[in-house]
Design a protein around this motif. Structure first.
Motif, PDB file in Angstrom:
ATOM      1  N   THR A   1      24.118  85.869  10.300  1.00  0.00           N
ATOM      2  CA  THR A   1      23.276  85.987   9.113  1.00  0.00           C
ATOM      3  C   THR A   1      22.774  84.618   8.679  1.00  0.00           C
ATOM      4  N   ALA A   2      21.464  84.491   8.576  1.00  0.00           N
ATOM      5  CA  ALA A   2      20.843  83.214   8.232  1.00  0.00           C
ATOM      6  C   ALA A   2      19.338  83.407   8.138  1.00  0.00           C
ATOM      7  N   VAL A   3      18.673  82.381   7.670  1.00  0.00           N
ATOM      8  CA  VAL A   3      17.215  82.315   7.799  1.00  0.00           C
ATOM      9  C   VAL A   3      16.912  81.620   9.121  1.00  0.00           C
ATOM     10  N   TYR A   4      16.087  82.245   9.912  1.00  0.00           N
ATOM     11  CA  TYR A   4      15.750  81.728  11.231  1.00  0.00           C
ATOM     12  C   TYR A   4      14.355  81.119  11.197  1.00  0.00           C
ATOM     13  N   TYR A   5      14.241  79.932  11.773  1.00  0.00           N
ATOM     14  CA  TYR A   5      12.995  79.188  11.810  1.00  0.00           C
ATOM     15  C   TYR A   5      12.636  78.847  13.250  1.00  0.00           C
ATOM     16  N   CYS A   6      11.352  78.810  13.528  1.00  0.00           N
ATOM     17  CA  CYS A   6      10.911  78.215  14.786  1.00  0.00           C
ATOM     18  C   CYS A   6      10.220  76.894  14.464  1.00  0.00           C
ATOM     19  N   ALA A   7      10.246  76.005  15.437  1.00  0.00           N
ATOM     20  CA  ALA A   7       9.711  74.665  15.226  1.00  0.00           C
ATOM     21  C   ALA A   7       9.150  74.123  16.527  1.00  0.00           C
ATOM     22  N   GLN A   8       8.249  73.171  16.413  1.00  0.00           N
ATOM     23  CA  GLN A   8       7.561  72.611  17.587  1.00  0.00           C
ATOM     24  C   GLN A   8       7.782  71.127  17.690  1.00  0.00           C
ATOM     25  N   GLY A   9       7.868  70.660  18.903  1.00  0.00           N
ATOM     26  CA  GLY A   9       7.950  69.227  19.167  1.00  0.00           C
ATOM     27  C   GLY A   9       7.930  69.007  20.661  1.00  0.00           C
ATOM     28  N   ASN A  10       8.038  67.770  21.107  1.00  0.00           N
ATOM     29  CA  ASN A  10       8.167  67.596  22.540  1.00  0.00           C
ATOM     30  C   ASN A  10       9.617  67.856  22.947  1.00  0.00           C
ATOM     31  N   TRP A  11       9.856  68.033  24.235  1.00  0.00           N
ATOM     32  CA  TRP A  11      11.162  68.458  24.719  1.00  0.00           C
ATOM     33  C   TRP A  11      12.253  67.469  24.318  1.00  0.00           C
ATOM     34  N   GLY A  12      11.962  66.189  24.424  1.00  0.00           N
ATOM     35  CA  GLY A  12      12.958  65.189  24.067  1.00  0.00           C
ATOM     36  C   GLY A  12      13.361  65.287  22.607  1.00  0.00           C
ATOM     37  N   LYS A  13      12.390  65.507  21.748  1.00  0.00           N
ATOM     38  CA  LYS A  13      12.688  65.611  20.312  1.00  0.00           C
ATOM     39  C   LYS A  13      13.452  66.878  20.010  1.00  0.00           C
ATOM     40  N   ILE A  14      12.986  68.000  20.538  1.00  0.00           N
ATOM     41  CA  ILE A  14      13.628  69.278  20.248  1.00  0.00           C
ATOM     42  C   ILE A  14      15.092  69.237  20.690  1.00  0.00           C
ATOM     43  N   ASN A  15      15.365  68.583  21.809  1.00  0.00           N
ATOM     44  CA  ASN A  15      16.743  68.474  22.290  1.00  0.00           C
ATOM     45  C   ASN A  15      17.625  67.708  21.317  1.00  0.00           C
TER      46      ASN A  15
END
Length: 122
Positions: free
Chosen positions: A91-105
């Motif tokens: 249970t939570a608020v789910y978010y999607c987000a964008q960035g380059n692979w290095g940042k997202i990692n």
């Protein structure tokens, strides 16, 4: 403008399934990574999965590994999160987000979408 919109949340019983969608626009989809994050009340935001749209590299957090599956549809510029065997602790608020692979990692993102609430009842 870069836009991300998460949808598909809802109320589900423990053991059930939901599929979240993250519709994106305003950037070249295959050049970036998309991550799914969640935040429960009183807890820190947690990165639960991410996918590199360029080469389909994927990572999962330990808390969801084996239960959640991330995928993309480049034709629709959309990322999905299939969530199975849901638990009350999901249970939570789910978010999607964008960035380059290095940042997202590193759980660093350039753009956040609005969240969608997932509630799992016991």
């Amino acid at each position: 403008d870069v836009q991300l919109q998460a949808s598909g949340g809802g109320l589900v019983q423990a053991g059930g399934s939901l599929r979240l969608s993250c519709a994106t626009s305003g950037f070249t989809f295959d050049d970036y990574a998309i991550g799914w994050f969640r935040q429960a009340p009183g807890k820190e935001r947690e990165r639960i999965s991410c996918i590199n749209s360029y080469d389909r590299s994927i990572k999962y957090g330990d808390s969801v590994k084996g239960r959640f599956t991330i995928s993309t549809d480049s034709r629709k510029n959309t990322v999905y999160l299939q969530m199975n065997s849901l638990k009350p602790e999901d249970t939570a608020v789910y978010y999607c987000a964008q960035g380059n692979w290095g940042k997202i990692n590193r759980s660093m993102v350039d753009y956040w979408g609005k969240g969608t609430q997932v509630t799992v009842s016991s």
